[in-house]
Design a protein around this motif. Structure first.
Motif, short mmCIF file in Angstrom:
data_model
loop_
_atom_site.label_atom_id
_atom_site.label_comp_id
_atom_site.label_asym_id
_atom_site.label_seq_id
_atom_site.Cartn_x
_atom_site.Cartn_y
_atom_site.Cartn_z
N GLU A 27 -17.08 -1.90 26.31
CA GLU A 27 -16.00 -2.07 25.33
C GLU A 27 -16.55 -2.63 24.01
O GLU A 27 -16.03 -2.32 22.94
N PHE A 28 -17.62 -3.41 24.11
CA PHE A 28 -18.25 -3.93 22.89
C PHE A 28 -18.91 -2.78 22.10
O PHE A 28 -18.80 -2.72 20.88
N LEU A 30 -18.02 0.38 22.27
CA LEU A 30 -16.95 1.25 21.76
C LEU A 30 -16.47 0.79 20.40
O LEU A 30 -16.06 1.60 19.55
N LEU A 31 -16.52 -0.54 20.18
CA LEU A 31 -16.08 -1.11 18.91
C LEU A 31 -16.85 -0.52 17.73
O LEU A 31 -16.30 -0.35 16.64
#
Lengths: 70, 189
Positions: A27-28, A30-31
């Motif tokens: 998710e990091f 994806l940022l």
């Protein structure tokens, strides 16, 4: 016997932690990718749902609530 | 004359089961509190966030909290299998990681006061939510410290470790709450 059971439980805990870390790093990452906002938000929702599910099931033993032996 | 409970089909539950249900209901009520704090973020600020949010620090303290959940789990499993030294070692590690997380939040607050003070809509949400969560971490550290103190003499053994299980479940809940706070405050755009 006790030691074998403990070793298996600790091994399971390690795998859950690795899965949680991988999801957090994903998710990091994806940022920083240029993906549509709506897709990004949807992926965050899915990833965090899986994160929470892993903790609730493996670490918090939520299944104890409906198991007979409880 | 009152009928015996078993005569009317009511079977008393074991004490441990009742303890667990009580704790889960407490956790459920706490999740409403965090849910309200998180939804206020979208009400006050929408999905926007200031670019000054420290992403690396956010990732670092998330990693610390996830690692503390692993050590808390190991402490509980050690207690469940009657392994006293493992219980004490992992409880101490969990407490240390919890304190490290609090230091990380302190650093984040120091930066946040400069870039988005509490008077800003995002600052309001940020300080309220992280403050609420940090307070839960602090109470979790206190609970785990009490369990560590009581557990030194082998009080929590195989089949009798509810004190450990309760404190550790609460700790995991604090972790689950952060799993949703982290993307809401640091990632969503």
């Amino acid at each position: 016997m006790e030691q074998r059971g403990l070793a298996a439980a600790l091994r399971r805990g390690r795998w859950v932690f690795v899965a949680l870390m991988v999801l957090t790093v994903v998710e990091f990452i994806l940022l920083w990718l240029n993906i549509p906002r709506i897709l990004f938000r949807f992926l965050l929702l899915v990833i965090n749902g899986v994160d929470a599910g892993l903790i609730l099931y493996y670490f918090m033993h939520i299944a104890q609530l409906w198991r007979k032996e409880a | 004359m009152a009928a015996h409970p078993s005569a009317i089909g009511w079977v008393p539950r074991p004490r441990l089961f009742i303890n667990r249900v009580g704790l889960w209901l407490f956790i459920l009520s706490e999740s409403f509190l965090f849910g309200a704090a998180l939804s206020s973020r979208y009400y006050l600020q929408g999905a926007e966030r200031p670019p000054e949010v420290n992403q690396l620090l956010g990732l670092a303290i998330t990693t610390v909290l996830l690692a503390s959940s692993l050590s808390a789990y190991r402490a509980e499993m050690s207690a469940a299998h009657g392994h006293l030294s493992g219980l004490l070692r992992n409880l101490a590690a969990t407490i240390a990681l919890g304190l490290l997380f609090l230091i990380g939040v302190g650093v984040e607050w120091h930066e946040a006061f400069i870039y988005f003070p509490p008077a800003d809509p995002y600052g309001t949400v940020f300080f309220t939510t992280t403050g609420l969560h940090a307070f839960h971490v602090l109470t979790g550290v206190i609970a785990l410290s009490i369990v560590l103190y009581l557990g030194r003499d082998g009080r929590f053994t195989h089949g009798n470790y509810w004190g450990v299980e309760g404190a550790v479940k609460y700790w995991h809940f604090v972790d689950v709450a952060w799993v949703f706070i982290y993307p809401t405050l640091y990632l969503v755009r």
